[in-house]
Design an enzyme around this catalytic site. Structure first.
Site, PDB file in Angstrom:
ATOM      1  N   LYS A 159     -18.834 -10.133 -14.847  1.00  0.00           N
ATOM      2  CA  LYS A 159     -18.411 -10.957 -13.982  1.00  0.00           C
ATOM      3  C   LYS A 159     -16.767 -10.556 -14.083  1.00  0.00           C
ATOM      4  O   LYS A 159     -16.128 -10.279 -12.848  1.00  0.00           O
ATOM      5  CB  LYS A 159     -18.568 -12.281 -14.007  1.00  0.00           C
ATOM      6  CG  LYS A 159     -19.930 -12.771 -13.755  1.00  0.00           C
ATOM      7  CD  LYS A 159     -20.376 -14.291 -14.220  1.00  0.00           C
ATOM      8  CE  LYS A 159     -22.029 -14.399 -14.373  1.00  0.00           C
ATOM      9  NZ  LYS A 159     -22.292 -15.490 -14.793  1.00  0.00           N
ATOM     10  N   LYS A 197     -16.976 -18.844 -22.277  1.00  0.00           N
ATOM     11  CA  LYS A 197     -18.248 -18.763 -22.688  1.00  0.00           C
ATOM     12  C   LYS A 197     -18.716 -20.010 -23.637  1.00  0.00           C
ATOM     13  O   LYS A 197     -17.719 -20.645 -24.294  1.00  0.00           O
ATOM     14  CB  LYS A 197     -18.705 -17.600 -23.468  1.00  0.00           C
ATOM     15  CG  LYS A 197     -17.647 -17.092 -24.637  1.00  0.00           C
ATOM     16  CD  LYS A 197     -18.000 -15.798 -25.018  1.00  0.00           C
ATOM     17  CE  LYS A 197     -17.666 -14.500 -24.660  1.00  0.00           C
ATOM     18  NZ  LYS A 197     -18.457 -13.670 -23.931  1.00  0.00           N
TER      19      LYS A 197
END
Ligand code: 26Q
Length: 824
Positions: A671, A559
Site C-alpha cells: 500500500k 501495523k
C-alpha cells in the site's frame, strides 16, 4: 428452477446529478424522517448511504439472476474477519456516482467530506488477514467472479485504542449503535447450529448403524447481507454475516419450567456468540467461546451452501465439487472439513468414502503464519464436550490418514507422531492446521518466501506426503481503495499521464516508467505528496497538538504492534538520532518525522510496553526545541482502515523491518509503495518480490537474510557482543534501561532491556541494528536530492502492478478454484 425475474415495474434509479439530489432529499425525509433544517450530519449520512444503496440493489439482484441462470461454480471465502472499513466512497466510486453525489450534497448545503467522516469504520478484523479478505471481495466482484464471503456479524469489532497517561486503553467498538445502512437482514435465512450433547449409535431405517448427535443445545444463525460492488462492472456480490439468535424452542423449555429470568439470561448467553471479535492474542487462544464462534459460522455457512446447491442440483452429489469451491482463511474456519463430512453423511446420508472424496475436492486452505505459537490447537477434552460428533469424525479422518502414511512410509513411527491431527504429546490437542491440510486439495502460502518456508520447515512432512499440494499465491491489495479512493490527487495525476485504465488493470502503471525522467512530472508528483502530508499534519496538529513540517521526511511504521515486526528496532534508531542531535552531530542530517500507529492485543504486555516507550520517547523528543527541528515522533492513535487511508498517501518511507522469515507477506508494504513511498526493509515476506519488481536500486534493503538468521541462531547468538562493540547501540539501550525516558519510574522498561540482552533477543534486533542505522543514513542522504528521490518513487509506483489483488484473485481462480468470470 423457476426463474425469478425482476418485476417489470422496477426502474434503475437515476445516476445523474438531478436524480441523485432528488434521491438524497427523499431519503432524508422518508428514511431518516427529518427536516433539512434539523438534520444532523448522521441523518445526512443515512440518507446518502441509502441513496447509494438504492443504486446497488438492482445490480445485486441481476447478479444473482445471472449466476443462477448460468449455473456457475461459486467460490465461498470463509473468514472470521472482514476488515472492510467505510463503504460510502468505495461504493460510490465503484458505481461511478461519486461526483454527482458530492455535487448533490453541496446543492443541499452539505460538504460530503463531513458525511464521509461520520460513517463508522467497520472493523470486523484484526489486521492483514482481515483486510486481505476485504480486498479479495472487491477483486472478485470487479473481475465478475461468482464469489461470496461468509463471516460473523460481530456486534463489537476491533476495540478502539485510546491513549491515557501515555498508555493504550481499549474501548469497545460499538459500530452498530446507529444502525448499518449497508446491511439487509434476512430474517428467513435462519439455520440451527448445535452444540454440546452426546453421540449415540443406532440403526437407521435401512438397518445401517449410524451415529446420532443428541441432547444438544441449539443456537440460531440469522443472515445479514452486505452488497459488494465491483468497479466498472454491474456485478454486485454478497458478503453474508451471521448473527446469533436464541432459538425459540430453547427458550420455551425454560419458560415452561417457570424460570422467566433464567430463560432471558440464557437467551443472552447464546446471543453472546456473535458479540465480539477476538483480538489476535496468544493469551486468549484456546477459549471455548472462540471455538464456538468458529463452529457457529462454519455450520451456518455450510448449511446455506449445501441448501443452495441441492436446490439447484437435487441429489446430484457428484456434481458438488464442480459447483462449489471453499477457501479457508487460515485455520479459523478449519472445522469446516469435519462439518462438511457431518452434513454429507448425517444430513444427506452419503457414505464416508464418497463424502470424503467430495470434501477434499472442495476445500483449499491459506496459511498466514509460520510462527508456531500462532498455530491453533484445541484440547481434545474441550472439543469433545462442545462438538462430540466432530471429534469422532476427526478421529476417523486421522485414522485413515495415518493408515495411508504408514503404508507409504512403512516403519516411520516418528513421522506418524509428527503428522497426527491429534497431538498426543502436549496433553492431547487437535491441530487445526493439520486437519485443514489433510482435508484440502491445495494449501497456499501468501508470498514466495513464506510458501517456500512452509514447504521446507513448518509443513515439510506434509509436503513429502502430499507433493504439489502446497503452492504459493502472493498477496495483493485492491487499487480501488488503496489508490483511487484514498489518494485521488495521485490517481488523477497518474491518469493525466497514462489514462485511467490502471484502476482495473494495475499492470498499466508500467507506462509511468518514462515519466520518472520527466522533471515536470516529478515536481507534480512531489506536490501531490506534500498535499497529502499537509492533510495528515493538520489532523495530527488538531488531535495531538504536534506540528509537522511537510519538508521533513515522513518515516512511517503502521501495523499491529508485535515483537517480530520490530517497532523496537525503529525506536532504537529514533533514540540514536536523538543522541546524535543532542551531541550536535547534525551535519548532513535530514529532518524527519517518525510516525507509528498500531494496536497491541489487550493481553500482550510487551506490545503495550512498546507503545508506552514510543509515547515516552515522542514526548521527550517533541518537547525539546533543540531537537524537534530535526526529529519529531508521532504515535497516531487507533489505527484502522480509515486512518490507513490517510497515512499511506502521506508517507515517504515505508518501514518493513521484521526479522527475516517471520512476516508471512505484509500488505502495508504494498500500500505504501503504491502511494509513492520508498521501502526500508528486510528480505522478508513480500518485500522480496517488491524488490524483484521495483529493482534493488530503488529500495533500501538491510539486515540478515532468513538463512543468515538460521545460521546465527544455530551457532549461538549473543546479543552482548553487539552491545559491547557498538557505542551508539549501548547508549540507546542504557538510556531505556536507566529510566531516561521514564523519569520517576526507572524500571518501567526493564523487561525490554532484559529481553534484548539477558533473554536472547529472539528477533535479533541487536544483530540488525548497525545495518539498519547505516541504511537509514543512506535514506536521509537520498531524500536531500528531491529530484532523484522523486525519480525512484515514480519507478516504484510504476512497477507495483503485480501487487493488485486482481492478479492474486486471478491466480486463486485458475490454480485453486477452477472458476471463470461470469459477466452479464
Ligand atoms: C487466533 C486465535 C484466537 C484469537 C485470534 C486469533 C487470530 C486472529 C487474527 C490469529 C491471527 C490473526 C491474524 C493474522 C494476520 O493478520 N496475519 C497476517 O496476514 C496477512 C495477510 O496474509 C499477511 O500479510 C501478514 O504477514 C500476516 O501477519
Amino acid at each position: 428452477m423457476n426463474k425469478s425475474r425482476l418485476p417489470a415495474t422496477t426502474r434503475r434509479p437515476a445516476r445523474d446529478l438531478h436524480g441523485i439530489a432528488r434521491s438524497l432529499a427523499n431519503h432524508l425525509t422518508y428514511t431518516s424522517g427529518c427536516l433539512p433544517s434539523f438534520a444532523t450530519i448522521r441523518d445526512w449520512y443515512e440518507a446518502t448511504a441509502h441513496a447509494v444503496r438504492d443504486r446497488l440493489i438492482e445490480r445485486r439482484l441481476s447478479t444473482i439472476e445471472n449466476y443462477v441462470e448460468k449455473d456457475t461454480k461459486r467460490v465461498y471465502y470463509l473468514s472470521l474477519e472482514f476488515l472492510i472499513g467505510r463503504m460510502l466512497v468505495d461504493s460510490a466510486l465503484n458505481l461511478d456516482i461519486e461526483e454527482p453525489l458530492r455535487e448533490g450534497l453541496l446543492e443541499l448545503g452539505i460538504d460530503m467530506e463531513n458525511v464521509v467522516e461520520s460513517e463508522p469504520d467497520a472493523a470486523l478484523g484484526n489486521g492483514g488477514l482481515g483486510r486481505l479478505a476485504a480486498c479479495f471481495l472487491d477483486s472478485m466482484a470487479t473481475l465478475d467472479l461468482p464469489g461470496m464471503g461468509y463471516g460473523i456479524r460481530y456486534e463489537y469489532g476491533m476495540f478502539t485504542q485510546h491513549i491515557e497517561n501515555g498508555q493504550q486503553v481499549e474501548q469497545p467498538d460499538n459500530w452498530l449503535r446507529y444502525g448499518n445502512p449497508w446491511e439487509f437482514q434476512r430474517t428467513e435465512r435462519l439455520y440451527p447450529v448445535k452444540f454440546y450433547g452426546r453421540l449415540v449409535e443406532f440403526p437407521d431405517a435401512d438397518g445401517q448403524m449410524s451415529k446420532h448427535w443428541i441432547d444438544s443445545e441449539i443456537v440460531m444463525a440469522m443472515a445479514y447481507d452486505m452488497p459488494v460492488p465491483g468497479y466498472g462492472t454491474d456485478t454486485v456480490n454478497n458478503l453474508r454475516l451471521w448473527s446469533a439468535k436464541a432459538s425459540r424452542e430453547f427458550n420455551l423449555d425454560s419458560f415452561n419450567a417457570g424460570d422467566y429470568v433464567g430463560a432471558v439470561e440464557e437467551k443472552n448467553s447464546t446471543e453472546n456468540l456473535s458479540k465480539v471479535l477476538y483480538p489476535n492474542d496468544t493469551s486468549v487462544m484456546g477459549r471455548e467461546l472462540r471455538l464456538r464462534q468458529q463452529y457457529f459460522f462454519v455450520s451456518a455457512s455450510l448449511q446455506d451452501i449445501l441448501r443452495r446447491f441441492s436446490r439447484e442440483h437435487p441429489d446430484d452429489w457428484e456434481l458438488l465439487p464442480e459447483k462449489v469451491a471453499i477457501q479457508l482463511n487460515d485455520t479459523h474456519p478449519a472445522i469446516a472439513v469435519a462439518e462438511m463430512m457431518h452434513a454429507l453423511m448425517d444430513t444427506y446420508h452419503l457414505k464416508w468414502d464418497q463424502a470424503w472424496k467430495l470434501t477434499t475436492k472442495i476445500f483449499a486452505y491459506t496459511n498466514h503464519t509460520l510462527m508456531p505459537e500462532a498455530l491453533e490447537t484445541w484440547p481434545v477434552e474441550m472439543f469433545e464436550r462442545v462438538l462430540p460428533r466432530h471429534l469422532d469424525i476427526i478421529y476417523q479422518i486421522n485414522a485413515n490418514f495415518l493408515n495411508d502414511v504408514n503404508h507409504r512410509f512403512p516403519g516411520d513411527t516418528d513421522l506418524l507422531r509428527r503428522v497426527s491431527i491429534v497431538d498426543e504429546d502436549n496433553g492431547r490437542r487437535v491441530r487445526m492446521a493439520y486437519l485443514a491440510i489433510v482435508g484440502s486439495h491445495t494449501v497456499n502460502g501468501v508470498a514466495a518466501l513464506h510458501s517456500e518456508l512452509l514447504k521446507t520447515t513448518l509443513f515439510a512432512d506434509f509436503n513429502r506426503i502430499f507433493p504439489g499440494r502446497i503452492i504459493n499465491v502472493t498477496n495483493g491489495i485492491t487499487p480501488r481503495r488503496w489508490l483511487n479512493q484514498c489518494n485521488p490527487g495521485l490517481s488523477k495525476l497518474i491518469a493525466s499521464a497514462i489514462g485511467d485504465g490502471f484502476i482495473k488493470d494495475l499492470a498499466q502503471l508500467e507506462k509511468l516508467v518514462p515519466f520518472a525522467e520527466d522533471t515536470e512530472f516529478r515536481k507534480a508528483f512531489m506536490q501531490v505528496k506534500r498535499d497529502s502530508q499537509a492533510r495528515l499534519s493538520e489532523r495530527i496538529r488538531v488531535h495531538q497538538g504536534i506540528t509537522l513540517n511537510t519538508a521533513m521526511l515522513f518515516d512511517v511504521q503502521v501495523k499491529r504492534i508485535h515483537e517480530y515486526k520490530r517497532q523496537l528496532l525503529n525506536v532504537l534508531h529514533v533514540i540514536t538520532l536523538y543522541n546524535r542531535i543532542r551531541a550536535g552531530k547534525t551535519e548532513g542530517m535530514t529532518p524527519r518525522v517518525v510516525i507509528f500507529a498500531g494496536k497491541a492485543a489487550p493481553g500482550y504486555h510487551m506490545a503495550k510496553l512498546i507503545i508506552r516507550l514510543i509515547l515516552d520517547v515522542a514526548d521527550m523528543v517533541n518537547r525539546d526545541p533543540a531537537i524537534n527541528g530535526f526529529l519529531r515522533v508521532v504515535f497516531f492513535p487507533n489505527y484502522d482502515v480509515s486512518s490507513a487511508e490517510r497515512i499511506f498517501p502521506a508517507s515517504d518511507l515505508s518501514e518493513q523491518i521484521s526479522t527475516a522469515g517471520t512476516e508471512a507477506s505484509g500488505t502495508g508494504n504494498m500500500k505504501m509503495a503504491l502511494n509513492g513511498a520508498l521501502t526500508i526493509g528486510t528480505l522478508d515476506g513480500a518485500n522480496i518480490e517488491i524488490r524483484e519488481e521495483v529493482g534493488e536500486e530503488n529500495m533500501f534493503i538491510f539486515g540478515l537474510t532468513t538463512e543468515q538468521v538460521a545460521e546465527l541462531r544455530a551457532k549461538g547468538y549473543n546479543p552482548w557482543q553487539y552491545y559491547n562493540s557498538n557505542p551508539e547501540l549501548k547508549q540507546a539501550l542504557d538510556m531505556i534501561a536507566g529510566g531516561f525516558f521514564s523519569v520517576g519510574e526507572p524500571d518501567r522498561y526493564k523487561t525490554i532491556y532484559e529481553n534484548l540482552l539477558w533473554n536472547g533477543d529472539h528477533y535479533l534486533l541487536l544483530a540488525d541494528y548497525a545495518s539498519y542505522v547505516a541504511t537509514q543514513e543512506a535514506v536521509g542522504a537520498l531524500y536531500r536530492d528531491q529530484d532523484e528521490w522523486a525519480r525512484r518513487v515514480i519507478l516504484n509506483v510504476a512497477r507495483m502492478g503485480k501487487f493488485s489483488s486482481d492478479r492474486t484473485i486471478r491466480e486463486y481462480a485458475q490454480k485453486i478454484w477452477g472458476v471463470q468470470p461470469v459477466p452479464r
